[in-house]
Design an enzyme around this catalytic site. Structure first.
Site, PDB file in Angstrom:
ATOM      1  N   PHE A   1     -26.369  28.296 -31.758  1.00 51.60           N
ATOM      2  CA  PHE A   1     -26.181  29.745 -31.558  1.00 51.60           C
ATOM      3  C   PHE A   1     -27.007  30.292 -30.383  1.00 51.60           C
ATOM      4  O   PHE A   1     -27.295  31.478 -30.313  1.00 51.60           O
ATOM      5  CB  PHE A   1     -26.519  30.539 -32.837  1.00 51.60           C
ATOM      6  N   SER A   2     -27.393  29.389 -29.448  1.00 55.74           N
ATOM      7  CA  SER A   2     -28.168  29.847 -28.301  1.00 55.74           C
ATOM      8  C   SER A   2     -27.294  29.999 -27.053  1.00 55.74           C
ATOM      9  O   SER A   2     -27.798  30.355 -25.987  1.00 55.74           O
ATOM     10  CB  SER A   2     -29.330  28.879 -28.021  1.00 55.74           C
ATOM     11  N   GLY A   3     -25.990  29.725 -27.170  1.00 52.74           N
ATOM     12  CA  GLY A   3     -25.087  29.960 -26.040  1.00 52.74           C
ATOM     13  C   GLY A   3     -24.930  28.777 -25.101  1.00 52.74           C
ATOM     14  O   GLY A   3     -24.548  28.956 -23.949  1.00 52.74           O
ATOM     15  N   LYS A   4     -25.197  27.555 -25.592  1.00 46.38           N
ATOM     16  CA  LYS A   4     -25.075  26.373 -24.730  1.00 46.38           C
ATOM     17  C   LYS A   4     -23.638  26.173 -24.245  1.00 46.38           C
ATOM     18  O   LYS A   4     -23.399  25.979 -23.058  1.00 46.38           O
ATOM     19  CB  LYS A   4     -25.497  25.095 -25.485  1.00 46.38           C
TER      20      LYS A   4
ATOM     21  N   GLN B   1     -25.602  15.353 -28.014  1.00 47.26           N
ATOM     22  CA  GLN B   1     -26.497  14.699 -28.981  1.00 47.26           C
ATOM     23  C   GLN B   1     -25.747  13.769 -29.929  1.00 47.26           C
ATOM     24  O   GLN B   1     -26.360  12.950 -30.604  1.00 47.26           O
ATOM     25  CB  GLN B   1     -27.305  15.744 -29.762  1.00 47.26           C
TER      26      GLN B   1
ATOM     27  N   ASP C   1     -19.881  18.201 -23.763  1.00 46.46           N
ATOM     28  CA  ASP C   1     -20.456  19.102 -24.765  1.00 46.46           C
ATOM     29  C   ASP C   1     -20.925  18.293 -25.971  1.00 46.46           C
ATOM     30  O   ASP C   1     -20.442  17.185 -26.210  1.00 46.46           O
ATOM     31  CB  ASP C   1     -19.418  20.149 -25.190  1.00 46.46           C
ATOM     32  N   GLU C   2     -21.848  18.839 -26.739  1.00 45.06           N
ATOM     33  CA  GLU C   2     -22.389  18.208 -27.952  1.00 45.06           C
ATOM     34  C   GLU C   2     -22.883  16.781 -27.664  1.00 45.06           C
ATOM     35  O   GLU C   2     -22.618  15.835 -28.416  1.00 45.06           O
ATOM     36  CB  GLU C   2     -21.333  18.198 -29.070  1.00 45.06           C
TER      37      GLU C   2
ATOM     38  N   CYS D   1     -34.032  34.640 -33.716  1.00 45.13           N
ATOM     39  CA  CYS D   1     -34.349  34.256 -35.091  1.00 45.13           C
ATOM     40  C   CYS D   1     -33.723  35.247 -36.075  1.00 45.13           C
ATOM     41  O   CYS D   1     -33.937  36.454 -35.956  1.00 45.13           O
ATOM     42  CB  CYS D   1     -35.855  34.204 -35.278  1.00 45.13           C
TER      43      CYS D   1
ATOM     44  N   CYS E   1     -40.650  30.785 -38.486  1.00 42.02           N
ATOM     45  CA  CYS E   1     -39.767  30.951 -39.648  1.00 42.02           C
ATOM     46  C   CYS E   1     -38.999  29.685 -40.007  1.00 42.02           C
ATOM     47  O   CYS E   1     -38.364  29.623 -41.065  1.00 42.02           O
ATOM     48  CB  CYS E   1     -38.766  32.082 -39.393  1.00 42.02           C
TER      49      CYS E   1
HETATM   50 ZN    ZN Z   1     -38.701  34.032 -36.859  1.00 40.68          ZN
END
Ligand code: ZN
Length: 192
Positions: free
Chosen positions: A24-27, A96, A93-94, A150, A185
């Site tokens: 969800f960081s926009g990669k 990993q 993409d992906e 977060c 967190c």
């Molecule tokens: Zn946090």
């Protein structure tokens, strides 16, 4: 962030760009942006993703904000060699989910003059570096680390929180199973 205007690009050589961060960081969004710009410049682009990732589509890379580009699904990164043909720009993409062979392959493609743009998770759900991304970061000319927000506290987030007790490093899912968390967190869930 790489300035992807044509004037800032190296000439007469290839190179590797890595876009990495948590979920969800926009990669993928950033990967699609760069690949689209190359297509607009009439460069030949080929895009690959691993068979394992069929969350949104079997034959496209799709970002969480629903942008997409057609892609070729492969099981083994070595399949790329027979599929790139005369492409000038290669998107993966992906990353990993591919084997460590991807490191040699990206280097070979860059050595042959290709622009190689690779996106992938840099850490697993425990916060452990996710091979082969660390090795790709080491050989890349350009690195972009994307951060999410977060969901607990609103800080910049670089960890992927698994919200369930499912065991194993690879559990493919989206916001049903994962959310972005900051260092403070994030925690490692007890495995079932
Ligand atoms: Zn946090």
């Amino acid at each position: 962030m790489i300035d992807s205007s044509p004037h800032s690009m190296p000439k007469d050589t290839g190179w590797i760009e890595v876009i990495t961060g948590c979920m969800f960081s926009g990669k993928t969004e950033e990967l699609i942006r760069r690949l689209r710009r190359a297509q607009i410049a009439n460069q030949k682009v080929k895009i690959f993703k691993p068979q394992i990732d069929t969350r949104y589509s079997a034959n496209s890379i799709v970002s969480h904000n629903e942008q997409s580009l057609p892609s070729i699904m492969i099981n083994d990164i070595n399949e790329i060699k027979t599929l790139i043909e005369d492409a000038q720009v290669i998107g993966i993409d992906e990353a990993q989910f591919f084997s460590n062979d991807i490191i040699d392959i990206c280097n070979e493609l860059a050595d042959k003059g290709k622009r190689v743009i690779v996106a992938g998770l840099d850490q697993d759900y425990k916060g452990v570096p996710f091979e082969p991304m660390p090795q790709l970061l080491a050989v890349a000319e350009y690195i972009t680390k994307t951060l999410a927000i977060c969901l607990e506290c609103g800080n910049p987030a670089d960890r992927t929180q698994r919200k369930t007790a499912l065991p194993g490093r690879v559990v493919v899912g989206t916001s049903d199973i994962y959310e972005a968390r900051c260092r403070k967190c994030h925690y490692i869930p007890e495995e079932a």
